[in-house]
Structure formats: C-alpha cells, structure tokens
Enzyme design. Sequence first.
Site, PDB file in Angstrom:
ATOM      1  N   GLY A  55       0.858  -1.475  -0.461  1.00  0.00           N
ATOM      2  CA  GLY A  55       0.242   0.130  -0.451  1.00  0.00           C
ATOM      3  C   GLY A  55       0.585   1.128  -0.239  1.00  0.00           C
ATOM      4  O   GLY A  55       0.336   2.292  -0.763  1.00  0.00           O
ATOM      5  N   ASP A 111       0.382   3.442   3.834  1.00  0.00           N
ATOM      6  CA  ASP A 111      -0.297   4.360   3.719  1.00  0.00           C
ATOM      7  C   ASP A 111      -1.292   4.482   4.248  1.00  0.00           C
ATOM      8  O   ASP A 111      -2.044   6.131   4.413  1.00  0.00           O
ATOM      9  CB  ASP A 111      -1.443   3.465   2.242  1.00  0.00           C
ATOM     10  N   ASP A 114      -5.960   3.029  10.453  1.00  0.00           N
ATOM     11  CA  ASP A 114      -7.173   2.594  10.581  1.00  0.00           C
ATOM     12  C   ASP A 114      -7.439   2.173  12.188  1.00  0.00           C
ATOM     13  O   ASP A 114      -7.403   3.288  12.616  1.00  0.00           O
ATOM     14  CB  ASP A 114      -7.493   1.421   9.791  1.00  0.00           C
ATOM     15  N   LYS A 142      -7.407   7.594   9.414  1.00  0.00           N
ATOM     16  CA  LYS A 142      -9.720   7.097   9.215  1.00  0.00           C
ATOM     17  C   LYS A 142      -9.889   7.957  10.538  1.00  0.00           C
ATOM     18  O   LYS A 142      -9.453   7.354  11.742  1.00  0.00           O
ATOM     19  CB  LYS A 142      -9.938   5.802   9.572  1.00  0.00           C
ATOM     20  N   PHE A 163     -14.058   3.293   2.745  1.00  0.00           N
ATOM     21  CA  PHE A 163     -12.824   2.289   2.047  1.00  0.00           C
ATOM     22  C   PHE A 163     -11.948   3.201   1.372  1.00  0.00           C
ATOM     23  O   PHE A 163     -13.098   3.619   0.151  1.00  0.00           O
ATOM     24  CB  PHE A 163     -14.004   1.138   2.390  1.00  0.00           C
ATOM     25  N   VAL A 164     -11.247   3.584   0.648  1.00  0.00           N
ATOM     26  CA  VAL A 164     -10.662   4.307   0.074  1.00  0.00           C
ATOM     27  C   VAL A 164      -9.487   2.859  -0.961  1.00  0.00           C
ATOM     28  O   VAL A 164      -8.842   2.342  -0.537  1.00  0.00           O
ATOM     29  CB  VAL A 164      -9.975   5.349   0.537  1.00  0.00           C
ATOM     30  N   ASP A 170      -5.360  -0.199  -2.418  1.00  0.00           N
ATOM     31  CA  ASP A 170      -5.896  -1.094  -3.676  1.00  0.00           C
ATOM     32  C   ASP A 170      -7.599  -1.839  -1.995  1.00  0.00           C
ATOM     33  O   ASP A 170      -7.729  -2.080  -1.000  1.00  0.00           O
ATOM     34  CB  ASP A 170      -4.887  -2.739  -3.526  1.00  0.00           C
ATOM     35  N   ARG A 176      -4.669   0.454  -7.326  1.00  0.00           N
ATOM     36  CA  ARG A 176      -3.656   0.922  -6.247  1.00  0.00           C
ATOM     37  C   ARG A 176      -2.731   1.836  -7.789  1.00  0.00           C
ATOM     38  O   ARG A 176      -2.528   3.232  -6.773  1.00  0.00           O
ATOM     39  CB  ARG A 176      -2.181  -0.097  -6.477  1.00  0.00           C
TER      40      ARG A 176
END
Length: 191
Positions: A55, A111, A114, A142, A163-164, A170, A176
Amino acid sequence: MQNHIDRVLLGRGAISDRVRALGDELARDLTGELVKEGSPADATDRIVFVPVMTGALVFTADLIRHLPLPIAMRLVSVSSYPGAATQSKGATLKSYLSDDLAGRHVVIIDDILDTGETMRMLRGLVEDRRPASVRACVLLKKQLGKPAVAEAEHVGFEIPDEFVVGYGLDYDGHYRNLPDICVLKREAYEG
Ligand code: IMP
Ligand code: MG
C-alpha cells in the site's frame, strides 16, 4: 471495475502538496535528531525508512524524493485485509524485518492508519531492535468513533471512515494505480 468508484476524495494535486509538506516535516525532525546526537547532516547509515508493502509503495516513492538526507530503505510486507476483506483481520508480518535497525532513526511509512493494528505490531517489532528513535508517517488516518490502538507522528490527511482506493491503496489487489484517492462504492464489497 472502474464503475465501482463512488467519488474522488483527494485529488492528485492536493496529495502532491501534502506529500511535499510531510517531506519537509520529516526532514526537519530527522535533521533535529542528527543535530542532537552530533552527527553531520550528510551522515550515512543513520536513517532507515521502513515502508509497508504494498500500500505504501506510491506514497513512499513520492515522499522520499522530498528528503534531502541520506536514507536507507528496508521494505516489509504485512497482511491485514486478506483478499476482498474491508475489515482488518489483525496484522501479520509476511516478510523479514531487517535486523540492522539498532541505534538508527527508523521511520515506518504506511498508506493508511485504520484500527492501528498494523502500526502497533510494527512499532513493537522495530522497538525490539533497539533503534535510536522511531516515528511513523502515514498518508491517511481514518476518523473512527474510537481511538486507534497505535498512532503516527506524521499524518497527511484525516479522512472519514469509508473504504478508499488509489495512490497505492487497493481493494482485492485492484486500483493501486489510480492517481487520485477515491471512495469505493459500498455495493462493490457489500453483498
Ligand atoms: P489497520 O491495521 O487496521 O490500521 O489497517 C491498516 C492497513 O489496512 C493499511 O496498511 C492498509 O493496507 C489497509 N487499509 C485500511 N483501510 C483501508 C482502505 O480504506 N483502503 C485500502 N486499504 C486499507
Ligand atoms: Mg497495508
């Protein structure tokens, strides 16, 4: 696949500006560490970046080009969202973590933060190797209703709990390569 994109959350221009600022922030902090210990600014072997694959690939590639300091790279691979999962299943290290971190300044790059499980695990493993300092830099964090189990010193953007994908992130191995960070439609992953 592409029609599963709901909207652009962060465009490439905003990302690029923020990544440059994060690079400046990191350079300032790391230079501070070098000054504190009496190392010259061009000292090699003092700073090690640990990017979390896959990521953080795109973010890391952009970020390191804003750092005017000598840095070494030690990639790690972590699995937390197997396959089409969009809820963390707990983090496991899927690769070797270099054992040459002792006495060096380590920057963990990811990346997105969360639940924080990935960062908690990695910080623990890095600390076990007795580095001179550890900091974490994530592009996204997040905003959950509750605190994450581990934090990052440097955060690019706080984002809503959706969800991004894109810019390295991904969903089930896809998206990606999108240059912008986009929100995935819920129907893409909810039955
Ligand atoms: P945590 O362990 O729950 O903090 O999750 C962090 C990892 O989960 C990150 O390294 C990402 O790979 C992945 N992840 C979390 N949220 C998202 C998302 O919205 N899109 C894509 N990947 C995500
Ligand atoms: Mg990840």
